[in-house]
Design a protein around this motif. Structure first.
Motif, mmCIF file in Angstrom:
data_model
loop_
_atom_site.group_PDB
_atom_site.id
_atom_site.type_symbol
_atom_site.label_atom_id
_atom_site.label_comp_id
_atom_site.label_asym_id
_atom_site.label_seq_id
_atom_site.Cartn_x
_atom_site.Cartn_y
_atom_site.Cartn_z
ATOM 1 N N LYS A 171 42.227 -24.019 21.298
ATOM 2 C CA LYS A 171 41.890 -22.745 21.961
ATOM 3 C C LYS A 171 43.160 -22.004 22.387
ATOM 4 O O LYS A 171 43.247 -20.783 22.246
ATOM 5 N N ASN A 172 44.161 -22.735 22.892
ATOM 6 C CA ASN A 172 45.442 -22.114 23.240
ATOM 7 C C ASN A 172 46.104 -21.516 22.002
ATOM 8 O O ASN A 172 46.649 -20.411 22.052
ATOM 9 N N LEU A 173 46.059 -22.228 20.912
ATOM 10 C CA LEU A 173 46.636 -21.748 19.661
ATOM 11 C C LEU A 173 45.896 -20.499 19.173
ATOM 12 O O LEU A 173 46.518 -19.509 18.772
ATOM 13 N N ILE A 174 44.590 -20.530 19.241
ATOM 14 C CA ILE A 174 43.776 -19.385 18.829
ATOM 15 C C ILE A 174 44.091 -18.160 19.685
ATOM 16 O O ILE A 174 44.287 -17.053 19.160
ATOM 17 N N GLU A 175 44.162 -18.350 20.991
ATOM 18 C CA GLU A 175 44.477 -17.231 21.892
ATOM 19 C C GLU A 175 45.870 -16.673 21.597
ATOM 20 O O GLU A 175 46.070 -15.460 21.611
ATOM 21 N N PHE A 176 46.808 -17.564 21.336
ATOM 22 C CA PHE A 176 48.148 -17.103 21.004
ATOM 23 C C PHE A 176 48.118 -16.279 19.721
ATOM 24 O O PHE A 176 48.717 -15.199 19.642
ATOM 25 N N LEU A 177 47.448 -16.765 18.695
ATOM 26 C CA LEU A 177 47.375 -16.033 17.417
ATOM 27 C C LEU A 177 46.721 -14.671 17.597
ATOM 28 O O LEU A 177 47.173 -13.674 17.010
ATOM 29 N N LYS A 178 45.696 -14.603 18.405
ATOM 30 C CA LYS A 178 45.045 -13.317 18.673
ATOM 31 C C LYS A 178 46.006 -12.357 19.358
ATOM 32 O O LYS A 178 45.987 -11.145 19.118
ATOM 33 N N SER A 179 46.854 -12.897 20.224
ATOM 34 C CA SER A 179 47.769 -12.035 20.994
ATOM 35 C C SER A 179 48.886 -11.440 20.137
ATOM 36 O O SER A 179 49.489 -10.439 20.525
ATOM 37 N N ILE A 180 49.161 -12.036 18.992
ATOM 38 C CA ILE A 180 50.259 -11.515 18.158
ATOM 39 C C ILE A 180 49.778 -10.816 16.892
ATOM 40 O O ILE A 180 50.580 -10.380 16.081
ATOM 41 N N GLU A 181 48.476 -10.749 16.704
ATOM 42 C CA GLU A 181 47.959 -10.062 15.497
ATOM 43 C C GLU A 181 48.033 -8.577 15.636
ATOM 44 O O GLU A 181 48.018 -7.964 16.615
#
Length: 181
Positions: A171-181
């Motif tokens: 979930k942390n990884l997913i949130e991070f990826l969303k934040s940089i897209e």
């Protein structure tokens, strides 16, 4: 879309890494997964094919368990073969410039053991200097690793607890990826 280079030599028996990957697959993140241990069990990695996958993505995630304070051998082989002169470094080797280098790994031992006076003598980040330098040398943007400890049932956690912690990391990884897209 992100590319996940999965480098777990025994993925089928994994608890933590498998839970992370499953969570990513079922998320709303568009991620392409390359399980290099199953693609190249003989370690005969096809550089050109792997380079084609890298070129299609801005975010490159390296998912693996820490083995003896380092990445598994299959990932080291992947770096040695794929990140070649003229592609990843050198006078014309700028193909990775500006891409995000995202380490995501699991650590079997407890966090308390990774300190100056702990069993492992160093903090986990200190074992990441080689991958950090790889990112810099290939002109990639190094992202601080996303990881968690106690991924081994030998550390006293149940399989369910390990899987729950792995899902939290995903979930942390997913949130991070969303934040940089």
């Amino acid at each position: 879309m992100a590319l996940l280079i999965l480098a777990h030599p025994n993925f089928e028996k994994s608890l933590a890494n498998k839970a992370i990957v499953e969570e990513l697959i079922t998320s709303d993140i568009n991620v392409e997964i390359r399980n290099i241990a199953s693609l190249y069990p003989d370690y005969n990695i096809d550089a050109k094919i792997e380079q084609e996958f890298i070129l299609k993505h801005k975010n490159i995630i390296f998912q693996y368990p820490i083995y003896w304070y380092n990445m598994p051998a299959i990932l080291k082989q992947w770096f040695d073969v794929v990140l070649e002169y003229g592609f990843a470094y050198g006078s014309t080797g700028d193909k990775l410039k500006g891409k995000n280098f995202i380490p995501s790994f699991t650590v079997g031992a407890p966090e308390k053991d990774y300190k100056a006076l702990g069993e492992h003598h160093f903090k986990v980040h200190e074992f990441c200097k080689n991958i950090e330098q790889t990112a810099y040398y290939t002109q990639m943007n190094y992202i601080d690793p996303i990881y968690f400890h106690d991924t081994s049932v030998n550390s006293g956690f149940t399989k369910e607890e390990i899987i729950l912690k792995a899902k939290h990391q995903a979930k942390n990884l997913i949130e991070f990826l969303k934040s940089i897209e």
